[in-house]
Design a protein around this motif. Sequence first.
Motif, mmCIF file in Angstrom:
data_model
loop_
_atom_site.group_PDB
_atom_site.id
_atom_site.type_symbol
_atom_site.label_atom_id
_atom_site.label_comp_id
_atom_site.label_asym_id
_atom_site.label_seq_id
_atom_site.Cartn_x
_atom_site.Cartn_y
_atom_site.Cartn_z
ATOM 1 N N VAL A 123 -10.243 3.725 6.813
ATOM 2 C CA VAL A 123 -9.255 3.268 5.817
ATOM 3 C C VAL A 123 -9.402 1.754 5.623
ATOM 4 O O VAL A 123 -9.375 1.245 4.500
ATOM 5 N N VAL B 227 -0.237 3.406 -2.654
ATOM 6 C CA VAL B 227 -1.687 3.520 -2.791
ATOM 7 C C VAL B 227 -2.246 4.487 -1.749
ATOM 8 O O VAL B 227 -3.101 5.316 -2.037
ATOM 9 N N LEU B 228 -1.727 4.366 -0.522
ATOM 10 C CA LEU B 228 -2.237 5.176 0.596
ATOM 11 C C LEU B 228 -1.159 6.148 1.054
ATOM 12 O O LEU B 228 0.027 5.820 1.009
ATOM 13 N N PHE C 95 0.806 -1.223 0.000
ATOM 14 C CA PHE C 95 0.000 0.000 0.000
ATOM 15 C C PHE C 95 0.837 1.271 0.000
ATOM 16 O O PHE C 95 0.301 2.367 0.055
ATOM 17 N N GLU D 222 1.180 7.990 3.758
ATOM 18 C CA GLU D 222 1.837 7.402 4.920
ATOM 19 C C GLU D 222 0.969 7.547 6.188
ATOM 20 O O GLU D 222 0.888 6.633 7.011
ATOM 21 N N THR E 168 -12.486 0.668 3.534
ATOM 22 C CA THR E 168 -12.370 0.890 2.093
ATOM 23 C C THR E 168 -11.290 0.039 1.440
ATOM 24 O O THR E 168 -11.435 -0.366 0.294
ATOM 25 N N ASN E 169 -10.187 -0.215 2.145
ATOM 26 C CA ASN E 169 -9.043 -0.841 1.485
ATOM 27 C C ASN E 169 -8.774 -2.292 1.860
ATOM 28 O O ASN E 169 -8.154 -3.016 1.088
ATOM 29 N N CYS E 170 -9.189 -2.688 3.027
ATOM 30 C CA CYS E 170 -8.724 -3.981 3.539
ATOM 31 C C CYS E 170 -9.854 -4.989 3.719
ATOM 32 O O CYS E 170 -9.622 -6.203 3.652
ATOM 33 N N SER F 205 -2.273 7.537 6.465
ATOM 34 C CA SER F 205 -3.350 6.537 6.474
ATOM 35 C C SER F 205 -2.806 5.165 6.835
ATOM 36 O O SER F 205 -3.495 4.361 7.473
ATOM 37 N N ILE F 206 -1.565 4.884 6.386
ATOM 38 C CA ILE F 206 -0.957 3.592 6.724
ATOM 39 C C ILE F 206 -0.762 3.496 8.244
ATOM 40 O O ILE F 206 -1.103 2.498 8.865
ATOM 41 N N VAL G 193 -4.218 2.985 9.826
ATOM 42 C CA VAL G 193 -4.812 1.655 9.672
ATOM 43 C C VAL G 193 -4.050 0.633 10.525
ATOM 44 O O VAL G 193 -4.633 -0.314 11.054
ATOM 45 N N ARG H 248 2.984 -1.444 4.150
ATOM 46 C CA ARG H 248 3.718 -0.668 3.126
ATOM 47 C C ARG H 248 4.160 -1.559 1.977
ATOM 48 O O ARG H 248 3.934 -1.249 0.820
#
Length: 303
Positions: free
Chosen positions: A223, A191-192, A188, A194, A226-228, A196-197, A200, A266
């Motif tokens: 986050v 994609v995202l 990610f 830092e 939507t992503n995971c 947001s990482i 999450v 990441r």
Amino acid sequence: MTTFWSGWVIALIVFNLGLTLFLFLWGPRVDIPTQPDGTTGHVWAHGVLREGLNRLPMWWIVMSAALFVSGFTYLALYPGFGASKGALGWTSAGEHAQDAAANAALEAPVRTRVASTPIETLASDREVVRIGQRMFIDNCASCHGREGHGNPVIGAPDLTDGDWLYGGDGKAILTSIQDGRQGGMPAFASVLPEASITDVVQYVRSLAGKPHDSLRAQVGRTVFKTNCAVCHGADGKGNTAMGAPNLTDTIWLYGGEQADLLRTVRGGRGGVMPAWRGRLSDDDMRMIAAYVYAISHPDAARR
Ligand code: HEC
Ligand code: HEC
């Protein structure tokens, strides 16, 4: 072996054994001049040490003669005297083939029940599980550990904890072994952002009941949705159809510390479980599966 090398080896053996035999026969007979006091006259340490003349003890002579005879007997019976195959016709490959055949005969009655019995039932069959354990140590221990406790460096799961990426019934375990598995956790980093990482990751720590920053975890929750959630499920409990791990327990493939989690999100992860079909026989894979089932279901194994 060419005739030359065969002759060379024979010449060396004859020369060495001949020389030894000569010394052995000549030594006791040779006349060594002695002084009136019975010594040879050789002195060391300014006369403190003087060399006496003692004949070989009888036990030594008998032992040496026995060794000579056994040496010649060995060369007559076994390979060693140049290209000679020896009277017994023994070869190491032949001995191995004999042992392998004896072992196959021992295993034959066990193997007859392997193909037709469900893995869950085989798991309580002591003989099957014992053979499965040996094959597990040979083929699987390099990644999963000798006792199946896994290896977080390569993401090889602990197979004893009852927590499964792909399912822990006999069929799922056998499929993992036959076809292999490939974990696909996307990276990610690009994609995202830092932030947001980090958010999450705080949310994942909250899911697992670990100390976390609750504000960031709040943001991270969105986050995650939507992503995971597509893979790990809305509740984070994972999905065995794609091998997405449960993130709400305390069991980690790659470690649950902040640094581990940041690295996972990441960079992504892709643990590879090799396929064994074609490398191991169907029976072998079933017996290993029975062993894995037994170590992960202690109650079933005890039945
Ligand atoms: C090269 C290392 C390696 C070897 C050798 C290996 N494995 Fe694996 N195995 C893995 C990895 C990595 C995973 C996780 C795959 C993933 O992340 O999707 C895995 C997954 C599994 C799973 C699925 C576990 C679950 O939670 O669903 C089983 C069962 C398994 N291995 C059994 C075996 C057996 C039995 C052998 C020996 C025949 C073996 N493995 C040999 C690396 C290995
Ligand atoms: C395409 C499906 C997919 C998506 C999307 C996904 N994951 Fe994963 N995730 C996986 C799989 C599969 C694995 C197991 C990787 C392996 O077996 O090597 C995994 C592994 C992990 C792990 C390691 C768990 C452990 O036990 O060490 C963490 C943490 C994780 N994911 C968090 C996330 C987060 C956070 C997101 C969203 C930002 C996310 N994942 C999005 C499929 C996914």
